[in-house]
Design a protein around this motif. Structure first.
Motif: not given
Length: 303
Positions: A302, A281, A283
């Protein structure tokens, strides 16, 4: 009729054996005759030709299991160096066969017995077998180092290059050389160019280049960690390093110019502090916010 005790025949062919005409078929025939002459029935012929005698092998593990399960009474091989070129492994096997009263029969060598003088002689042969293997290894390493010092890459090259025969070689080291792979070399050049801009992370660039068609030698997509290693590899700059040997003046064509390579190293150090960070991911402020007390990056995950 009373059944005969079982024996396992073990075959391993080296380059020297092939030169002397001792093919797997010849070894098998000699070992089976040796087993039958000693009164054994061959339960299985295990052939591990082409596998180093210094490494752990599936066939040897199978023989040990047969011995522990009481399924065989003898192991037959051409000589002790076919079973092992590793002294400690050889001694461990002999300890097992003597404990289980299993006989070891050789075709070209006296078979070991469970007494002091025989064990000493067999152990000395084990040392000699490993010495021969280590001596060959030293010669191979010396040859590879000499090839590097002459400017040639000595083994399978990294992605972006391929090994080819060189009919115009003027020395023995130049008979095999590396040249840019027409399929993968353009991907490597693009990889360096894109990363040198500082716009891409290693993770994002790996995804992009995988989509474009960058692949390993086995046809697999790259992982971020492998991309990181690739961006650090100085062979693309025209240098050659192998073990302790190094030369700045490789004979192969560089895929990246020095200015681009140095920009890539600067970006790597700035963005990653010489570490590969694989992320699933993206961020906000990832890689920028740091703990003032511990000087470590804040991380997110997450949930």
């Amino acid at each position: 009729m009373e059944s005969k005790p079982h024996a396992v025949v073990y075959i391993r062919v080296s380059t020297e054996d092939q030169k002397d005409g001792l093919s797997p078929e010849v070894q098998e025939d000699l070992c089976i005759k040796r087993a039958e002459s000693a009164g054994y029935e061959v339960l299985e012929v295990i052939d591990e030709s082409g596998i180093s005698g210094f490494k752990e092998r599936v066939g040897i593990k199978k023989i040990e299991d047969y011995i522990k399960d009481g399924k065989i009474s003898a192991v037959v091989a051409l000589s002790s160096d076919r079973l092992f070129r590793n002294t400690s492994a050889h001694i461990d096997m002999m300890r097992l066969v003597f404990q289980r009263e299993v006989q070891v029969l050789y075709v070209h060598q006296a078979s070991p017995e469970n007494n002091a003088s025989s064990i000493m002689t067999d152990s000395m042969m084990a040392v000699a077998n490993q010495f021969y293997r280590d001596q060959v290894s030293d010669k191979v390493k010396a040859s590879l180092y000499a090839k590097v010092e002459a400017g040639y890459f000595p083994a399978q090259p990294p992605v972006g290059y391929r090994n080819v025969d060189n009919p115009d070689a003027t020395d023995r080291f130049g008979r095999k050389v590396i040249e840019p792979d027409p399929i993968m070399a353009p991907f490597i050049r693009e990889l360096f160019q894109l990363y040198s801009t500082g716009v891409y992370s290693v993770y994002d660039l790996t995804e992009l280049m995988n989509e474009k068609g960058l692949r390993s030698r086995r046809g697999f997509a790259f992982s971020p960690s492998r991309t990181f290693d690739l961006l650090k590899n100085r062979v693309y700059l025209g240098e050659v390093k192998w073990g302790k040997a190094y030369t700045k003046n490789g004979k192969h064509e560089p895929l990246v110019d020095e200015a681009t390579f140095n920009r890539v190293q600067a970006v790597l150090e700035s963005n990653n502090h010489k570490a590969s960070r694989r992320r699933k991911h993206t961020w906000l402020l990832a890689g920028f916010v740091r703990c003032a007390k511990h000087d470590r990056r804040y991380v997110a995950e997450w949930h």
